[in-house]
Scaffold this active site. Structure first.
Site, PDB file in Angstrom:
ATOM      1  N   CYS A 177     -91.484 -43.670  59.737  1.00 53.54           N
ATOM      2  CA  CYS A 177     -91.741 -42.931  59.066  1.00 53.54           C
ATOM      3  C   CYS A 177     -92.887 -42.849  58.262  1.00 53.54           C
ATOM      4  O   CYS A 177     -93.469 -42.185  57.592  1.00 53.54           O
ATOM      5  CB  CYS A 177     -90.871 -42.705  57.813  1.00 53.54           C
ATOM      6  SG  CYS A 177     -90.635 -44.401  56.943  1.00 53.54           S
TER       7      CYS A 177
ATOM      8  N   CYS B 244     -83.286 -40.184  54.857  1.00 53.57           N
ATOM      9  CA  CYS B 244     -82.928 -38.911  54.084  1.00 53.57           C
ATOM     10  C   CYS B 244     -82.145 -38.238  54.715  1.00 53.57           C
ATOM     11  O   CYS B 244     -81.772 -38.359  56.052  1.00 53.57           O
ATOM     12  CB  CYS B 244     -84.402 -38.088  53.985  1.00 53.57           C
ATOM     13  SG  CYS B 244     -85.763 -38.967  52.814  1.00 53.57           S
TER      14      CYS B 244
ATOM     15  N   CYS C  22     -93.898 -34.715  55.787  1.00 54.06           N
ATOM     16  CA  CYS C  22     -92.978 -34.908  54.784  1.00 54.06           C
ATOM     17  C   CYS C  22     -92.792 -36.501  54.369  1.00 54.06           C
ATOM     18  O   CYS C  22     -92.680 -36.641  53.156  1.00 54.06           O
ATOM     19  CB  CYS C  22     -91.319 -34.361  55.186  1.00 54.06           C
ATOM     20  SG  CYS C  22     -90.369 -34.425  54.046  1.00 54.06           S
ATOM     21  N   CYS C  23     -92.650 -37.304  55.226  1.00 57.04           N
ATOM     22  CA  CYS C  23     -92.556 -38.614  55.018  1.00 57.04           C
ATOM     23  C   CYS C  23     -93.935 -39.021  54.240  1.00 57.04           C
ATOM     24  O   CYS C  23     -93.879 -39.872  53.612  1.00 57.04           O
ATOM     25  CB  CYS C  23     -92.357 -39.471  56.242  1.00 57.04           C
ATOM     26  SG  CYS C  23     -90.719 -39.291  56.801  1.00 57.04           S
TER      27      CYS C  23
ATOM     28  N   CYS D  83     -82.522 -35.907  57.948  1.00 53.11           N
ATOM     29  CA  CYS D  83     -83.156 -36.754  59.191  1.00 53.11           C
ATOM     30  C   CYS D  83     -82.266 -37.725  59.593  1.00 53.11           C
ATOM     31  O   CYS D  83     -82.532 -38.684  60.437  1.00 53.11           O
ATOM     32  CB  CYS D  83     -84.480 -37.083  58.836  1.00 53.11           C
ATOM     33  SG  CYS D  83     -85.664 -35.837  58.143  1.00 53.11           S
TER      34      CYS D  83
END
Length: 356
Positions: free
Chosen positions: A214, A186, A94-95, A189
């Protein structure tokens, strides 16, 4: 800050997201020189973070350059794996989509960038961050390795000193800080931390301490890569955790513990590599910890999980980075991984006492 701005002019920018970055913007403002600021708009930030962006733009009369992820990549990720796949298979994918690739685009237009990294932010990944370096992970305007300079002006500054500066200058800060949040990323997280917890324990809390980057500063992560000399030769290091109350576990011992065997007493074992700087940093505290538990119902041990043992440890002992500390409860098949980046004596004792 003044040196960085004077050297690179319009080809350098401040990466902005958190409290440290507000300090950087204030320092840049105090130099009287023009400066650029960019931020990664992941689409999953807290409302308080967006309000901070607006307050900073108004205070300094600037426009932050927002970098957005590729919409097609985000759609593919969410449609394929759902909105919260990072809880199951890690945050890196995702990062990579929402942060790393947009960052790479931003940096390709620069010759240098300025970050708010501090050594005390994360003992696991940032303990050796220099004030200035050739960026080990990204390329700049001219392309190729070595084409981007990375400035970390706050490297040797403590978090306490940064906050003292922010309060003195009365600059905008994220409202989440007053709710127990320290390191803010985010929304899914990030969470508040308790008194005594390290600030990075509020980020990706379900993952190993050494994974808590990240990808923006992935050059920091090298705890499973053995160092070499300039000639490519293996660097030998003295053994660690050699205190008289630390038991050395062999491969057979660890295999038995992993199967739930030979657990007449509880054991706590550190998996380490002698060359790893993070393992080395833990040496004294772990020896002292073992001395304090001498004669107790807990065996304090070590297992050199380097070399030929690395694959075994990764497959059977949850090894993701060095050092990893595991607790094997008496008469049980459980393996409990020590979750904190704080490896001081009191923290380790508290962990053992909580499981007794």
């Amino acid at each position: 800050m003044d040196k960085a701005l004077s050297m690179f002019g319009d080809d350098i920018a401040i990466a902005f997201s958190g409290a440290e970055d507000v300090a950087l913007i204030e320092y840049a403002h105090l130099t009287g020189r023009p400066f650029r600021v960019f931020s990664l708009e992941t689409g999953r930030l807290n409302p308080e973070t967006y309000r901070l962006f607006d307050e900073v733009e108004k205070r300094y009369n600037i426009r932050i350059q927002y970098m957005f992820p590729d919409a097609t990549e985000v759609e593919e990720l969410v449609r394929t794996k759902g909105l919260f796949s990072f809880y199951e298979d890690g945050h890196q994918e995702c990062c990579r989509v929402r942060k790393v690739r947009p960052l790479r685009r931003a940096l390709k237009g620069l010759k240098a960038w300025i970050t708010g990294q501090r050594k005390d932010q994360s003992p696991g990944t940032r303990a050796s961050v220099p004030v200035v370096q050739v960026d080990p992970a990204f390329e700049g305007l001219d392309g190729g390795p070595g084409s981007l300079v990375k400035w970390n002006p706050l490297s040797n500054v403590s978090g306490t000193a940064v906050w003292s500066f922010l309060r003195t200058m009365d600059v905008p800060v994220n409202a989440l800080h007053s709710q127990g949040y320290v390191s803010i990323g985010c929304e899914p997280c990030t969470r508040a931390v308790l008194p005594g917890q390290h600030e990075r324990e509020g980020r990706w809390w379900w993952e190993d301490a050494k994974a808590k980057e990240c990808g923006l500063h992935k050059g920091n992560i090298d705890s499973l890569t053995e160092p070499q000399s300039a000639l490519g030769e293996k660097v030998e290091a003295a053994d660690l955790f050699t205190g008289e109350n630390v038991k050395t576990f062999a491969r057979g011992d660890m295999e038995a513990l992993a199967k739930g065997e030979n657990r007449e007493k509880s054991s706590i074992v550190v998996l380490y590599a002698p060359w790893c700087s993070f393992s080395q940093a833990m040496n004294d505290s772990y020896n002292t910890f073992a001395d304090k538990l001498a004669g107790s119902k807990v065996v304090v041990g070590k297992f050199n999980a380097d070399g030929a043992e690395k694959s075994f440890a990764k497959e059977n002992l949850q090894l993701q980075s060095y050092p990893t500390v595991l607790f094997f409860p008496k008469n049980s098949s459980q393996i409990i991984k020590y979750p904190s980046e704080n490896r001081e004596v009191d923290a380790l004792l508290g962990f053992v006492e909580a499981l007794q």
